[in-house]
Design a protein around this motif. Structure first.
Motif, mmCIF file in Angstrom:
data_model
loop_
_atom_site.group_PDB
_atom_site.id
_atom_site.type_symbol
_atom_site.label_atom_id
_atom_site.label_comp_id
_atom_site.label_asym_id
_atom_site.label_seq_id
_atom_site.Cartn_x
_atom_site.Cartn_y
_atom_site.Cartn_z
ATOM 1 N N PHE A 236 56.401 48.022 25.181
ATOM 2 C CA PHE A 236 55.039 47.707 24.740
ATOM 3 C C PHE A 236 54.031 48.343 25.682
ATOM 4 O O PHE A 236 54.383 48.851 26.746
ATOM 5 N N THR A 237 52.778 48.292 25.287
ATOM 6 C CA THR A 237 51.680 48.827 26.085
ATOM 7 C C THR A 237 50.543 47.810 26.044
ATOM 8 O O THR A 237 50.225 47.277 24.978
ATOM 9 N N LEU A 238 49.970 47.535 27.186
ATOM 10 C CA LEU A 238 48.786 46.685 27.252
ATOM 11 C C LEU A 238 47.547 47.573 27.263
ATOM 12 O O LEU A 238 47.601 48.705 27.748
ATOM 13 N N ASN A 239 46.441 47.060 26.720
ATOM 14 C CA ASN A 239 45.221 47.868 26.642
ATOM 15 C C ASN A 239 44.029 47.132 27.252
ATOM 16 O O ASN A 239 44.201 46.078 27.862
ATOM 17 N N GLN A 240 42.833 47.660 27.059
ATOM 18 C CA GLN A 240 41.633 47.117 27.683
ATOM 19 C C GLN A 240 41.387 45.652 27.335
ATOM 20 O O GLN A 240 40.779 44.931 28.126
ATOM 21 N N THR A 241 41.849 45.185 26.186
ATOM 22 C CA THR A 241 41.636 43.773 25.835
ATOM 23 C C THR A 241 42.465 42.842 26.715
ATOM 24 O O THR A 241 42.245 41.635 26.695
ATOM 25 N N HIS A 242 43.392 43.395 27.493
ATOM 26 C CA HIS A 242 44.258 42.605 28.384
ATOM 27 C C HIS A 242 43.904 42.830 29.848
ATOM 28 O O HIS A 242 44.654 42.452 30.735
ATOM 29 N N GLN A 243 42.765 43.448 30.109
ATOM 30 C CA GLN A 243 42.386 43.859 31.463
ATOM 31 C C GLN A 243 42.049 42.680 32.360
ATOM 32 O O GLN A 243 41.426 41.712 31.952
ATOM 33 N N GLY A 244 42.472 42.804 33.608
ATOM 34 C CA GLY A 244 42.075 41.936 34.707
ATOM 35 C C GLY A 244 41.355 42.834 35.689
ATOM 36 O O GLY A 244 40.225 43.237 35.457
ATOM 37 N N PRO A 245 42.042 43.271 36.779
ATOM 38 C CA PRO A 245 41.428 44.253 37.665
ATOM 39 C C PRO A 245 41.220 45.570 36.915
ATOM 40 O O PRO A 245 41.994 45.877 36.003
ATOM 41 N N PRO A 246 40.223 46.344 37.260
ATOM 42 C CA PRO A 246 39.969 47.591 36.539
ATOM 43 C C PRO A 246 41.232 48.450 36.390
ATOM 44 O O PRO A 246 41.943 48.722 37.362
ATOM 45 N N HIS B 91 44.022 47.693 35.040
ATOM 46 C CA HIS B 91 45.287 46.944 35.088
ATOM 47 C C HIS B 91 45.178 45.654 34.285
ATOM 48 O O HIS B 91 44.091 45.148 34.037
ATOM 49 N N SER B 92 46.333 45.112 33.908
ATOM 50 C CA SER B 92 46.324 43.912 33.073
ATOM 51 C C SER B 92 46.009 42.657 33.879
ATOM 52 O O SER B 92 46.234 42.596 35.094
ATOM 53 N N HIS B 93 45.531 41.687 33.174
ATOM 54 C CA HIS B 93 45.286 40.360 33.728
ATOM 55 C C HIS B 93 46.637 39.694 33.977
ATOM 56 O O HIS B 93 47.564 39.835 33.183
ATOM 57 N N GLY B 94 46.756 38.967 35.069
ATOM 58 C CA GLY B 94 48.009 38.267 35.366
ATOM 59 C C GLY B 94 48.403 37.285 34.289
ATOM 60 O O GLY B 94 49.591 37.064 34.040
ATOM 61 N N GLY B 95 47.443 36.699 33.620
ATOM 62 C CA GLY B 95 47.736 35.761 32.534
ATOM 63 C C GLY B 95 48.397 36.440 31.348
ATOM 64 O O GLY B 95 49.220 35.839 30.665
ATOM 65 N N VAL C 33 56.225 32.898 38.019
ATOM 66 C CA VAL C 33 55.930 34.316 37.830
ATOM 67 C C VAL C 33 55.691 34.953 39.191
ATOM 68 O O VAL C 33 54.935 34.425 40.005
ATOM 69 N N ASN C 34 56.366 36.074 39.430
ATOM 70 C CA ASN C 34 56.220 36.817 40.676
ATOM 71 C C ASN C 34 55.597 38.172 40.366
ATOM 72 O O ASN C 34 56.189 38.985 39.661
ATOM 73 N N TYR C 35 54.406 38.388 40.913
ATOM 74 C CA TYR C 35 53.682 39.633 40.703
ATOM 75 C C TYR C 35 54.010 40.578 41.855
ATOM 76 O O TYR C 35 53.609 40.341 42.987
ATOM 77 N N ARG C 36 54.736 41.651 41.557
ATOM 78 C CA ARG C 36 55.145 42.600 42.594
ATOM 79 C C ARG C 36 54.246 43.835 42.625
ATOM 80 O O ARG C 36 53.957 44.374 43.671
ATOM 81 N N LYS C 37 53.860 44.290 41.441
ATOM 82 C CA LYS C 37 52.982 45.459 41.307
ATOM 83 C C LYS C 37 52.065 45.206 40.116
ATOM 84 O O LYS C 37 52.465 44.565 39.153
ATOM 85 N N PRO C 38 50.842 45.718 40.160
ATOM 86 C CA PRO C 38 49.957 45.547 39.002
ATOM 87 C C PRO C 38 50.477 46.332 37.800
ATOM 88 O O PRO C 38 51.082 47.397 37.947
ATOM 89 N N LEU C 39 50.258 45.779 36.616
ATOM 90 C CA LEU C 39 50.658 46.459 35.378
ATOM 91 C C LEU C 39 49.512 47.348 34.910
ATOM 92 O O LEU C 39 48.424 46.857 34.605
#
Length: 146
Positions: A38-48, A50-54, A82-88
Motif C-alpha cells: 500500500f501507499t500512504l498519501n497527504q491525507t495521512h500526513q503527520g510530520p511533513p 511522512h505519515s501520522h503515527g495514528g 506500536v514501535n516506531y523505528r523509522k518514519p513512514l
C-alpha cells in the motif's frame, strides 16, 4: 495460496464505502499470514512528507485483527503496542505483514510489521485480541431485525 480479505464497508483502513478510508487491500495465505502492499498519501500526513503515527497504528491494528478474524475468531482488540523505528514516507510503496503468534483459551496474540521499499522494518507492533463472539451475534441479530 493467497485469498483477498473482504472489504469492510465503512472501515477506516480498508473500507470501500468510506471516502476517507486508507483503502488498503489485504490478503491472507494458507498459513494465516496477512500481507498487503500500500501507499500512504497527504491525507495521512503527520510530520511533513511522512505519515501520522495514528495512521500506521490503525493499519497495524486492522491487519493484526483481520488475521485473527481470517482464522475464524470473533475478537476485539484489548491491547496494542506500536514501535516506531523509522518514519513512514508518503507516496512510496510500503508492505505490511501480520500473523498470529499464540492462541490461548480466550486470548490471541499477534505481531505485525510495516516495511519500507528496501524491506527495512519501519513500524512494528504486537496485539492482544480477546474472543467475544457474543458481541457479534448480538450485532448481527440487531442488524437483521432492523
Amino acid at each position: 495460496m493467497k485469498r483477498q480479505i473482504p472489504y469492510h464497508g465503512w472501515c477506516f483502513v480498508c473500507g470501500t464505502d468510506n471516502p476517507h478510508s486508507i483503502g488498503i487491500t489485504m490478503f491472507v495465505d494458507d498459513d494465516g499470514v496477512l500481507t498487503s502492499e500500500f501507499t500512504l498519501n497527504q491525507t495521512h500526513q503527520g510530520p511533513p512528507g511522512h505519515s501520522h503515527g495514528g495512521a500506521s497504528a490503525a493499519v497495524l491494528d486492522e491487519a493484526m485483527g483481520l488475521c485473527v478474524w481470517a482464522a475464524g475468531h470473533k475478537v476485539l482488540a484489548a491491547n496494542l503496542e506500536v514501535n516506531y523505528r523509522k518514519p513512514l514516507p508518503l507516496n512510496q510503496p510500503l508492505t505490511l505483514e501480520a500473523r498470529i503468534t499464540q492462541v490461548d483459551e480466550r486470548k490471541i496474540h499477534t505481531t505485525g510489521e510495516i516495511k519500507l521499499a528496501d524491506s527495512t522494518v519501519a513500524v512494528s507492533g504486537r496485539g492482544l485480541y480477546i474472543s467475544a463472539p457474543h458481541l457479534f451475534e448480538q450485532f448481527l441479530s440487531n442488524r437483521e431485525n432492523s
